[in-house]
Scaffold this active site. Structure first.
Site, PDB file in Angstrom:
ATOM      1  N   SER A  97       0.828  -1.206   0.000  1.00  0.00           N
ATOM      2  CA  SER A  97       0.000   0.000   0.000  1.00  0.00           C
ATOM      3  C   SER A  97       0.863   1.257   0.000  1.00  0.00           C
ATOM      4  CB  SER A  97      -0.887   0.022   1.244  1.00  0.00           C
ATOM      5  OG  SER A  97      -1.696  -1.121   1.286  1.00  0.00           O
TER       6      SER A  97
HETATM    7  N1  SAH Z   1       0.176  -5.281   3.976  1.00  0.00           N
HETATM    8  C1  SAH Z   1       0.972  -5.654   2.834  1.00  0.00           C
HETATM    9  C2  SAH Z   1       0.231  -5.408   1.541  1.00  0.00           C
HETATM   10  C3  SAH Z   1      -0.503  -6.563   1.209  1.00  0.00           C
HETATM   11  S1  SAH Z   1      -1.467  -6.593  -0.266  1.00  0.00           S
HETATM   12  C4  SAH Z   1       2.300  -4.963   2.835  1.00  0.00           C
HETATM   13  O1  SAH Z   1       2.543  -4.133   3.713  1.00  0.00           O
HETATM   14  O2  SAH Z   1       3.121  -5.254   1.978  1.00  0.00           O
HETATM   15  C5  SAH Z   1      -2.634  -7.793   0.278  1.00  0.00           C
HETATM   16  C6  SAH Z   1      -2.078  -9.155   0.578  1.00  0.00           C
HETATM   17  O3  SAH Z   1      -3.182  -9.973   0.992  1.00  0.00           O
HETATM   18  C7  SAH Z   1      -1.444  -9.867  -0.590  1.00  0.00           C
HETATM   19  O4  SAH Z   1      -0.149 -10.262  -0.234  1.00  0.00           O
HETATM   20  C8  SAH Z   1      -2.348 -11.059  -0.815  1.00  0.00           C
HETATM   21  O5  SAH Z   1      -1.668 -12.197  -1.289  1.00  0.00           O
HETATM   22  C9  SAH Z   1      -2.937 -11.285   0.569  1.00  0.00           C
HETATM   23  N2  SAH Z   1      -4.201 -12.029   0.609  1.00  0.00           N
HETATM   24  C10 SAH Z   1      -5.225 -11.974  -0.268  1.00  0.00           C
HETATM   25  N3  SAH Z   1      -6.222 -12.789   0.107  1.00  0.00           N
HETATM   26  C11 SAH Z   1      -5.823 -13.381   1.271  1.00  0.00           C
HETATM   27  C12 SAH Z   1      -6.412 -14.341   2.148  1.00  0.00           C
HETATM   28  N4  SAH Z   1      -7.613 -14.872   1.912  1.00  0.00           N
HETATM   29  N5  SAH Z   1      -5.709 -14.714   3.234  1.00  0.00           N
HETATM   30  C13 SAH Z   1      -4.482 -14.193   3.503  1.00  0.00           C
HETATM   31  N6  SAH Z   1      -3.874 -13.296   2.695  1.00  0.00           N
HETATM   32  C14 SAH Z   1      -4.527 -12.889   1.600  1.00  0.00           C
END
Ligand code: SAH
Length: 224
Positions: free
Chosen positions: A78
């Site tokens: 993000s």
């Molecule tokens: N907070 C992260 C950004 C993550 S983007 C950072 O600081 O880098 C959102 C993330 O959620 C992605 O890595 C994606 O793979 C994960 N995601 C999506 N669906 C999910 C689920 N059902 N369970 C766990 N993780 C999930």
């Protein structure tokens, strides 16, 4: 680039003084445009944790650009202002136990880890195995001992360490899942983007009153 080298370069390119300047500037912009006064503790935590450790090595020079940055497997870190707003709204206190859905790079997790301190705990779940590993490698190298990384589906929450003081999702959910409501403490807070009539809204749910507050329009990757 090896992770160790990335960490060294990130320290050189974005020393604390530079991070301080950028983080303060973003906090001021949030106040100007959104009227939200970011707490001091979130500002300090974001100055402390170097985003350069978490971006993909080819994007190191953009680590302090206030924009979403690419991660492996079509995911994104993000934008800085979004991380700041979310963490401010989450109102994390020392010693808390937090559940994070969507570890991604581990950047947000690391800031949470700093905010809860040694006596707190951050349980973070990632669905994509490569990203689970990507973040875990970083937590190990940086020695963050209060983070528990899980490879799994965050829609189910994570019962083993429940109940949680806070639950935060960094992927856009379709609803506030029942598992999350079952695993949050009586006075806990859930913060997540959810789809409402096709658009994403950042939602804050207070378990004590069962009230839901719609904060703002946002754009996150969809939950898998
Ligand atoms: N907070 C992260 C950004 C993550 S983007 C950072 O600081 O880098 C959102 C993330 O959620 C992605 O890595 C994606 O793979 C994960 N995601 C999506 N669906 C999910 C689920 N059902 N369970 C766990 N993780 C999930």
């Amino acid at each position: 680039m090896e992770l160790q080298e990335q960490i060294k370069k990130a320290d050189e390119m974005f020393p604390e003084e530079k991070r301080k300047e950028i983080i303060h500037r973003i906090a001021e912009e949030i106040f100007r445009y959104e009227g939200i006064k970011i707490s001091k503790k979130v500002i300090s935590a974001m100055i402390k944790i170097n985003r350069g450790y978490f971006v993909i090595p080819s994007h190191l020079k953009y680590a302090y650009k206030d924009a979403p940055l690419p991660l492996p497997k079509n995911q994104t870190i993000s934008a800085l202002h979004m991380v700041m707003i979310q963490l401010h709204l989450l109102d994390v206190k020392k010693g808390m136990k937090i559940l994070e859905i969507g570890t991604g790079s581990g950047y947000n997790t690391s800031i949470l880890s700093y905010l809860v301190g040694e006596k707190g705990k951050v349980v973070t779940i990632e669905y994509i195995y490569d990203l689970y590993n990507y973040a875990k490698e970083r937590f190990n190298m940086l020695g963050y001992g209060n983070i528990i990384s899980i490879h799994g589906d965050g829609k189910k929450g994570y019962k083993k360490f429940a109940p949680y003081d806070r639950i935060i999702s960094t992927a856009c959910a379709t609803t506030i899942y029942r598992s999350w409501k079952e695993q949050i403490k009586d006075n806990g807070i859930i913060l997540t983007p959810i789809y409402i009539e096709g658009t994403q809204k950042l939602i804050k749910y207070y378990n004590e009153t069962k009230e839901t507050e719609e904060i703002m329009d946002v754009r996150f990757v969809p939950i898998l």
